[in-house]
Design an enzyme around this catalytic site. Structure first.
Site, PDB file in Angstrom:
ATOM      1  N   LYS A 194       0.868  -1.182   0.000  1.00 22.01           N
ATOM      2  CA  LYS A 194       0.000   0.000   0.000  1.00 22.01           C
ATOM      3  C   LYS A 194       0.900   1.225   0.000  1.00 22.01           C
ATOM      4  CE  LYS A 194      -3.750   2.335   2.436  1.00 22.01           C
ATOM      5  NZ  LYS A 194      -4.630   2.314   3.629  1.00 22.01           N
ATOM      6  N   LYS A 247      -2.033  -1.573  -3.782  1.00 19.91           N
ATOM      7  CA  LYS A 247      -2.890  -0.395  -3.794  1.00 19.91           C
ATOM      8  C   LYS A 247      -2.017   0.847  -3.903  1.00 19.91           C
ATOM      9  CE  LYS A 247      -6.423   1.990  -1.039  1.00 19.91           C
ATOM     10  NZ  LYS A 247      -7.141   2.073   0.248  1.00 19.91           N
TER      11      LYS A 247
END
Length: 324
Positions: A194, A247
């Site tokens: 992330k 992400k």
């Protein structure tokens, strides 16, 4: 010429025969935003077509999506400022509206796969994914709260727990907590890579969860780094993650491929709010054919190696597919 690649492109029927990558509704997890007021609904201004909704609206939305072939949903709570505190105590309060709603949703739709987000930022008065002290995000102290949060969500009916906080060791801590309390069948989809991205803005508008001060660069990954994703993935696999997530998706297709090439676990990619908003804004200006660009975007994420795509386009794609 003996080799003419265009022979395999000469008609729609032949192009379909040799198509290497296909996107279907089976690939999707649809993110949804839950309001406390069961009968409320409010469009997210920076995400046209996406609504924050109370439980009654959400139940109807899930039913509609299931009929379209979307079977998995990631449900995020919109938490009023009055509920927030420095240690995110509402994140594991089973009497809170979010946990009650999860139980109701799972009762109404046992066939649906329900995913939840584990992080402190929706509940934290500082707006960070971990406990903040003197401007520092405390890693190990945060794990205790994350464990309680994950357990309360599992008890409320979650099928998949999604740690998005990026604290070190959180997957192992959550796995041990779930197992020790009898939830060995609850899966963990770790936000493995992330990144500290600028593409999250509309999501933070939807949840009112932006940091009150500072940024998230001491725990989310540097967008410049690729190999670091392998370190995070090794740790998550060792600690018991069932899925590995990247992400955002579009600016990190290389990272999706990197994880796909190196791990046996299913790879998820989060096609985030900013990526969604860009297409919507360009389409509203008349600069892009929204349906075609949406489909091509999702195809690129799947082609890069994602087995699962979390995307706000899920319902529109399903409706478009059904119309073809």
């Amino acid at each position: 010429m003996d080799i003419r690649p265009r022979r395999n492109r000469k008609s729609e029927a032949i192009r379909s025969l040799v198509q290497e990558t296909t996107v279907t509704t089976n690939d999707f997890i649809f993110p949804l935003f839950l309001l406390e007021d069961s009968n409320a609904t409010l469009e997210v201004a920076s995400m046209p077509g996406i609504y924050r909704m109370g439980l009654n609206y959400m139940l109807r939305e899930i039913e509609s999506c299931l009929k379209l072939g979307i079977q998995a949903f990631d449900i995020f709570p919109v938490v009023a400022e009055s509920y927030k505190d420095k240690t995110a105590t509402k994140s594991y309060d089973k009497s809170f509206f979010y946990h009650k709603a999860l139980t109701k949703i799972k009762q109404e739709f046992p066939e649906a796969a329900i995913m939840t987000d584990v992080a402190l930022d929706p509940y934290n008065s500082d707006g960070h994914d971990g406990i903040v002290k003197d401007g520092i995000i405390l890693n190990d102290e945060t794990l205790e709260v994350l464990g309680k949060q994950a357990l309360s969500q599992a008890e409320s009916g979650a099928d998949i727990i999604g740690p998005s906080d990026m604290m070190d060791g959180r997957v192992g801590f959550i796995r041990e907590t779930l197992d020790d309390n009898g939830f060995t069948d609850v899966s963990i989809m770790s936000y493995t890579a992330k990144y500290a991205s600028a593409f999250y803005g509309p999501f933070r508008d939807a949840l009112d969860s932006a940091p009150k001060s500072g940024d998230k660069k001491t725990y989310q990954m540097n967008p410049a780094n690729q190999r670091e994703a392998l370190i995070e993935a090794d740790l998550d696999v060792d600690e018991g993650a069932d899925f590995l997530m990247v992400k955002p998706a579009l600016a990190y297709l290389d990272v999706i491929k990197l994880l796909k090439d190196n791990y046996s676990q299913p790879i998820a990619a989060y096609n985030v709010s900013g990526e969604y908003a860009m297409l919507k804004a360009a389409a509203e200006k008349g600069w892009l054919d929204y349906d075609r660009v949406m489909a091509e975007t999702l195809l690129s994420i799947k082609r890069a190696g994602a087995d699962i795509i979390l995307t706000y386009h899920a319902k529109e794609f399903a409706q478009l597919s059904g119309a073809l």
